[in-house]
Design a protein around this motif. Structure first.
Motif, PDB file in Angstrom:
ATOM      1  N   ASP A 173       0.844  -1.188   0.000  1.00 13.71           N
ATOM      2  CA  ASP A 173       0.000   0.000   0.000  1.00 13.71           C
ATOM      3  C   ASP A 173       0.883   1.243   0.000  1.00 13.71           C
ATOM      4  O   ASP A 173       1.697   1.439   0.918  1.00 13.71           O
ATOM      5  CB  ASP A 173      -0.909  -0.002   1.236  1.00 13.71           C
ATOM      6  CG  ASP A 173      -1.724   1.269   1.338  1.00 13.71           C
ATOM      7  OD1 ASP A 173      -2.280   1.702   0.315  1.00 13.71           O
ATOM      8  OD2 ASP A 173      -1.791   1.838   2.444  1.00 13.71           O
ATOM      9  N   ASN A 174       0.734   2.081  -1.014  1.00 17.19           N
ATOM     10  CA  ASN A 174       1.594   3.255  -1.159  1.00 17.19           C
ATOM     11  C   ASN A 174       1.384   4.282  -0.054  1.00 17.19           C
ATOM     12  O   ASN A 174       2.321   4.979   0.346  1.00 17.19           O
ATOM     13  CB  ASN A 174       1.357   3.916  -2.521  1.00 17.19           C
ATOM     14  CG  ASN A 174       1.826   3.050  -3.671  1.00 17.19           C
ATOM     15  OD1 ASN A 174       2.793   2.299  -3.523  1.00 17.19           O
ATOM     16  ND2 ASN A 174       1.151   3.131  -4.804  1.00 17.19           N
ATOM     17  N   LEU A 175       0.164   4.390   0.449  1.00 21.18           N
ATOM     18  CA  LEU A 175      -0.148   5.408   1.449  1.00 21.18           C
ATOM     19  C   LEU A 175       0.485   5.094   2.807  1.00 21.18           C
ATOM     20  O   LEU A 175       1.104   5.952   3.434  1.00 21.18           O
ATOM     21  CB  LEU A 175      -1.660   5.564   1.604  1.00 21.18           C
ATOM     22  CG  LEU A 175      -2.130   6.679   2.538  1.00 21.18           C
ATOM     23  CD1 LEU A 175      -1.654   8.035   2.021  1.00 21.18           C
ATOM     24  CD2 LEU A 175      -3.641   6.661   2.676  1.00 21.18           C
ATOM     25  N   THR A 176       0.341   3.848   3.257  1.00 28.62           N
ATOM     26  CA  THR A 176       0.864   3.461   4.570  1.00 28.62           C
ATOM     27  C   THR A 176       2.252   2.830   4.496  1.00 28.62           C
ATOM     28  O   THR A 176       2.949   2.761   5.509  1.00 28.62           O
ATOM     29  CB  THR A 176      -0.088   2.452   5.238  1.00 28.62           C
ATOM     30  OG1 THR A 176      -0.161   1.258   4.426  1.00 28.62           O
ATOM     31  CG2 THR A 176      -1.484   3.041   5.392  1.00 28.62           C
ATOM     32  N   GLY A 177       2.639   2.348   3.301  1.00 31.40           N
ATOM     33  CA  GLY A 177       3.919   1.667   3.152  1.00 31.40           C
ATOM     34  C   GLY A 177       3.896   0.244   3.675  1.00 31.40           C
ATOM     35  O   GLY A 177       4.946  -0.400   3.822  1.00 31.40           O
ATOM     36  N   LEU A 178       2.701  -0.287   3.964  1.00 32.43           N
ATOM     37  CA  LEU A 178       2.568  -1.638   4.520  1.00 32.43           C
ATOM     38  C   LEU A 178       2.367  -2.663   3.407  1.00 32.43           C
ATOM     39  O   LEU A 178       1.723  -2.384   2.393  1.00 32.43           O
ATOM     40  CB  LEU A 178       1.380  -1.701   5.485  1.00 32.43           C
ATOM     41  CG  LEU A 178       1.453  -0.795   6.719  1.00 32.43           C
ATOM     42  CD1 LEU A 178       0.141  -0.861   7.497  1.00 32.43           C
ATOM     43  CD2 LEU A 178       2.623  -1.198   7.613  1.00 32.43           C
ATOM     44  N   ASP A 179       2.918  -3.865   3.607  1.00 42.63           N
ATOM     45  CA  ASP A 179       2.705  -4.956   2.664  1.00 42.63           C
ATOM     46  C   ASP A 179       1.268  -5.451   2.752  1.00 42.63           C
ATOM     47  O   ASP A 179       0.588  -5.257   3.770  1.00 42.63           O
ATOM     48  CB  ASP A 179       3.665  -6.113   2.952  1.00 42.63           C
ATOM     49  CG  ASP A 179       5.115  -5.744   2.644  1.00 42.63           C
ATOM     50  OD1 ASP A 179       5.317  -4.848   1.810  1.00 42.63           O
ATOM     51  OD2 ASP A 179       6.020  -6.349   3.241  1.00 42.63           O
ATOM     52  N   VAL A 180       0.822  -6.125   1.680  1.00 40.06           N
ATOM     53  CA  VAL A 180      -0.564  -6.607   1.603  1.00 40.06           C
ATOM     54  C   VAL A 180      -0.579  -8.129   1.517  1.00 40.06           C
ATOM     55  O   VAL A 180       0.184  -8.721   0.755  1.00 40.06           O
ATOM     56  CB  VAL A 180      -1.292  -6.018   0.383  1.00 40.06           C
ATOM     57  CG1 VAL A 180      -2.725  -6.544   0.314  1.00 40.06           C
ATOM     58  CG2 VAL A 180      -1.284  -4.491   0.435  1.00 40.06           C
ATOM     59  N   ILE A 181      -1.432  -8.741   2.317  1.00 40.00           N
ATOM     60  CA  ILE A 181      -1.674 -10.183   2.257  1.00 40.00           C
ATOM     61  C   ILE A 181      -3.095 -10.402   1.746  1.00 40.00           C
ATOM     62  O   ILE A 181      -4.038  -9.764   2.223  1.00 40.00           O
ATOM     63  CB  ILE A 181      -1.506 -10.845   3.640  1.00 40.00           C
ATOM     64  CG1 ILE A 181      -0.041 -10.800   4.075  1.00 40.00           C
ATOM     65  CG2 ILE A 181      -2.004 -12.288   3.628  1.00 40.00           C
ATOM     66  CD1 ILE A 181       0.201 -11.400   5.445  1.00 40.00           C
ATOM     67  N   PHE A 182      -3.251 -11.297   0.779  1.00 42.94           N
ATOM     68  CA  PHE A 182      -4.568 -11.602   0.232  1.00 42.94           C
ATOM     69  C   PHE A 182      -5.107 -12.873   0.876  1.00 42.94           C
ATOM     70  O   PHE A 182      -4.426 -13.903   0.911  1.00 42.94           O
ATOM     71  CB  PHE A 182      -4.493 -11.761  -1.288  1.00 42.94           C
ATOM     72  CG  PHE A 182      -4.188 -10.476  -2.005  1.00 42.94           C
ATOM     73  CD1 PHE A 182      -5.198  -9.570  -2.298  1.00 42.94           C
ATOM     74  CD2 PHE A 182      -2.882 -10.160  -2.364  1.00 42.94           C
ATOM     75  CE1 PHE A 182      -4.918  -8.375  -2.941  1.00 42.94           C
ATOM     76  CE2 PHE A 182      -2.597  -8.973  -3.010  1.00 42.94           C
ATOM     77  CZ  PHE A 182      -3.614  -8.073  -3.300  1.00 42.94           C
ATOM     78  N   VAL A 238      -1.464  -5.007   5.967  1.00 44.83           N
ATOM     79  CA  VAL A 238      -2.764  -4.837   5.314  1.00 44.83           C
ATOM     80  C   VAL A 238      -3.247  -6.190   4.800  1.00 44.83           C
ATOM     81  O   VAL A 238      -2.471  -6.938   4.193  1.00 44.83           O
ATOM     82  CB  VAL A 238      -2.670  -3.838   4.144  1.00 44.83           C
ATOM     83  CG1 VAL A 238      -4.010  -3.761   3.397  1.00 44.83           C
ATOM     84  CG2 VAL A 238      -2.278  -2.457   4.654  1.00 44.83           C
ATOM     85  N   VAL A 239      -4.513  -6.508   5.062  1.00 46.51           N
ATOM     86  CA  VAL A 239      -5.105  -7.727   4.507  1.00 46.51           C
ATOM     87  C   VAL A 239      -6.236  -7.322   3.563  1.00 46.51           C
ATOM     88  O   VAL A 239      -6.942  -6.348   3.798  1.00 46.51           O
ATOM     89  CB  VAL A 239      -5.639  -8.674   5.607  1.00 46.51           C
ATOM     90  CG1 VAL A 239      -4.510  -9.137   6.503  1.00 46.51           C
ATOM     91  CG2 VAL A 239      -6.728  -8.008   6.429  1.00 46.51           C
TER      92      VAL A 239
END
Length: 270
Positions: A173-182, A238-239
């Motif tokens: 996520d560009n806004l928070t800089g957090l990786d995303v798990i699906f 981020v999920v």
């Protein structure tokens, strides 16, 4: 003499920043930019001082090694002595590679180092070449990862979810800089009941059909286990829940990005 020492300090500052950055790239351990700059300044001050007080105790090999140990500790604060020693060894190897790259380019293109700006430009170009080399080494590591090492048990909202590392995915996520798990959509209601999906955000992702916006949730303290052993707790990530069927659905119900695997789960170790 003051200007000359300034040049010595600035040259070493550029060199040390490059070495520290390459060490960070190689071991995939996150370090704040300010800390990297402060450590680089510290080493550069030491280098400038020993240039003035050459042939003294400060200029001894033991003192130089001691300074490197301090710098590496302040950078990463390693908890295990064997990992600490590995970091110091890799720091020195990167230093040798970096200096070797600088010398090779200088001799190959017969570059004159009389001017300060030429030196700095040479250091930066050599750093870029070293960066490319470091990332190539990581591709070799990536190609040797075994499938069993890519399967994790994830605990989120009292739910136990079997997850798989997608080595070709690096969604962040560009806004928070957090990786995303699906995660498979079938877990949405179960996880939502725990009340941890209150922080909702929109994520821009790129797929084969183009750019699209999906819904995500910032969650905290997600635990991961591999081969029945605790691996790590990610404080924030981020999920996003997907309706698309996961590959090999009988084996797993969530996809972990490669950055998460390397940086947070320490899936590839030195």
């Amino acid at each position: 003499m003051k200007i000359y020492l300034d040049y010595i300090f600035l040259e070493n500052l550029v060199i040390n920043l490059v070495i520290i950055e390459q060490l960070t790239v190689f071991i995939k351990d996150k370090v704040k930019l300010l800390r990297k700059i402060l450590i680089a300044i510290m080493i550069s001050i030491y280098t400038t001082v020993i240039y003035v007080f050459s042939n003294s105790l400060l200029d001894s090999n033991i003192m130089k090694i001691f300074v490197i140990f301090i710098a590496v500790y302040l950078l990463y604060k390693p908890k295990k002595i064997n990992y600490y020693i590995k970091l110091v060894v890799i720091y020195n190897l990167i230093s040798f590679l970096y200096v070797g790259t600088i010398i090779s380019i200088t001799l190959l293109f017969k570059i004159s180092l009389d001017k300060f700006l030429f030196k700095v430009l040479l250091y930066i170009v050599s750093g870029i070449i070293l960066n490319i080399f470091s990332r190539y080494i990581w591709k070799i590591f990536k190609s040797n990862i075994k499938e069993n090492d890519l399967i994790y048990i994830m605990y989120i909202g009292n739910q136990k979810i079997k997850s798989f590392v997608d080595t070709g995915s690096n969604v962040r996520d560009n806004l928070t800089g957090l990786d995303v798990i699906f995660i498979s959509n079938k877990y949405y209601e179960k996880i939502n009941k725990s009340g941890i999906l209150s922080n909702e955000i929109d994520i821009d992702i790129r797929t084969v059909i183009g750019k699209q916006k999906v819904k995500g949730y910032i969650v905290e303290n997600v635990e991961f286990y591999n081969n029945n052993k605790y691996v790590a707790t990610i404080k924030k990530i981020v999920v996003s829940f997907t309706k698309q069927e996961m590959q090999e659905t009988e084996k797993y119900s969530a996809l972990i990005g490669y950055n998460t695997y390397v940086e947070d789960l320490k899936g590839v170790t030195i």
